[in-house]
Design an enzyme around this catalytic site. Structure first.
Site, PDB file in Angstrom:
ATOM      1  N   HIS A   1      24.466  24.729  65.924  1.00  0.00           N
ATOM      2  CA  HIS A   1      24.395  23.333  65.497  1.00  0.00           C
ATOM      3  C   HIS A   1      24.215  23.181  63.992  1.00  0.00           C
ATOM      4  CE1 HIS A   1      22.674  23.719  69.635  1.00  0.00           C
ATOM      5  NE2 HIS A   1      23.617  22.850  69.849  1.00  0.00           N
TER       6      HIS A   1
ATOM      7  N   ASN B   1      27.751  16.809  74.506  1.00  0.00           N
ATOM      8  CA  ASN B   1      29.141  16.688  74.957  1.00  0.00           C
ATOM      9  C   ASN B   1      29.239  16.676  76.479  1.00  0.00           C
ATOM     10  OD1 ASN B   1      30.337  19.552  75.893  1.00  0.00           O
ATOM     11  ND2 ASN B   1      28.852  19.911  74.256  1.00  0.00           N
TER      12      ASN B   1
ATOM     13  N   GLU C   1      22.398  19.030  65.362  1.00  0.00           N
ATOM     14  CA  GLU C   1      23.514  19.012  64.417  1.00  0.00           C
ATOM     15  C   GLU C   1      23.344  17.892  63.398  1.00  0.00           C
ATOM     16  OE1 GLU C   1      28.222  17.932  64.238  1.00  0.00           O
ATOM     17  OE2 GLU C   1      27.504  18.852  66.092  1.00  0.00           O
TER      18      GLU C   1
END
Length: 314
Positions: A74, A224, A126
């Site tokens: 990340h 995700n 991230e």
């Protein structure tokens, strides 16, 4: 009951590279190696690497002097890099190259005097890494409402970058809102959006047209993977995020003729196979893949890991 597999699904090139960095570090330098934060957001992957000798920590102060140190896929803030250097820790950076690309884009925009807007989710590793990399103020937005609340003049020079686990579809409305409010705006080309995120989301949309139920294999803290489940819900399908076959609820299968199955970018294929096996126990007779994009992207390993020879840490 039929099971249709999304194509593509599961590991992306950035995740493959990150896991391989940990595995090769263990081969070359011996256990333990220390990883700051989960290397990727999947508990199965983390536990597998722990059994091989990786130790996962939250912060660098938990890592002994001289120990091989790995940054997760990340990315990390510059302050973390500086702290590792000041301690002389031997570091291997598993940051996904596409995340690094976002860092570099952000730095360029800030260097040109533009106010930087990051489209992403607050608290995601991230996002924290990107904010800590660009060397200037960053305005984080997650919705069009956040755009309306930005305390910036309409004529300000603006630029935006996006969290890589968001697709073109995820960011389209927010970017449009930014463009309406700030005429002097720049941003990356659509082609710079993470290919893996876009491919997996497009595949799920195709899958949802031909199934009665969507199952997404992935961890609860995987951005995700959660987004793949949300897409199924948006398409009007019963949709569930499960870690593996043990979390399959037979009640979900009542009246279902076709199950769609996919996996987030940090979920290994063995967990998909585990879910298929669980479905077989409940009447799944056919398993077939959908046609879809075949990914052949590969990212290079750090130079010091391209040779497998074991050597002492210097």
């Amino acid at each position: 009951m039929r099971v249709i597999l999304a194509q593509p699904r599961g590991f992306c090139a950035g995740v493959v590279r990150a896991i391989e960095i940990v595995e090769r570090s263990l081969e070359k330098f011996g256990a333990p190696v220390y990883v700051r934060h989960e290397i990727v957001h999947n508990r199965h992957v983390v536990e597998t690497l722990e059994r091989k000798g990786a130790i996962f920590v939250d912060e660098l102060h938990e890592i002994p002097d001289g120990a091989v140190t790995i940054f997760s896929a990340h990315g990390v803030a510059q302050t973390v890099i500086d702290e590792a250097k000041s301690r002389g820790l031997p570091v291997l950076d598993a940051t996904c190259p596409l995340v690094t690309k976002v860092h570099l884009q952000g730095k360029r925009y800030v260097a040109r005097g533009r106010a930087l807007i990051l489209i992403g989710h607050e608290g995601h590793p991230e996002v924290e890494g990107t904010i800590g990399q660009v060397g200037g103020p960053v305005h984080l937005v997650s919705s069009t409402q956040d755009v309306d609340r930005l305390d910036l003049p309409a004529d300000a020079p603006i630029a935006y970058v996006t969290q890589t686990t968001l697709s073109v579809d995820d960011t389209r409305e927010i970017i449009a809102a930014l463009q309406r409010r700030f005429p002097n705006i720049e941003g990356p080309d659509v082609a710079d959006i993470c290919y893996a995120t876009q491919h997996r989301q497009s595949a799920v949309r195709d899958l949802c047209r031909v199934v009665d139920l969507l199952l997404v294999v992935g961890s609860r803290n995987s951005s995700n993977s959660n987004r793949l489940r949300e897409i199924g819900i948006e398409q009007g399908l019963p949709s569930h995020l499960i870690a593996d076959g043990s979390e399959l609820d037979p009640a979900w299968l009542a009246g279902v003729g076709t199950v769609g199955l996919t996996a987030g970018a940090s979920a290994p294929e063995e967990l998909v196979l585990d879910v298929i096996e669980a479905l077989r126990h409940h009447g799944a007779l056919e398993v077939e893949p959908m046609d879809g994009v075949r990914e052949d992207v590969e990212f290079r390993l750090p130079a010091e890991l391209r040779e497998r020879t074991k050597e002492p840490v210097r």
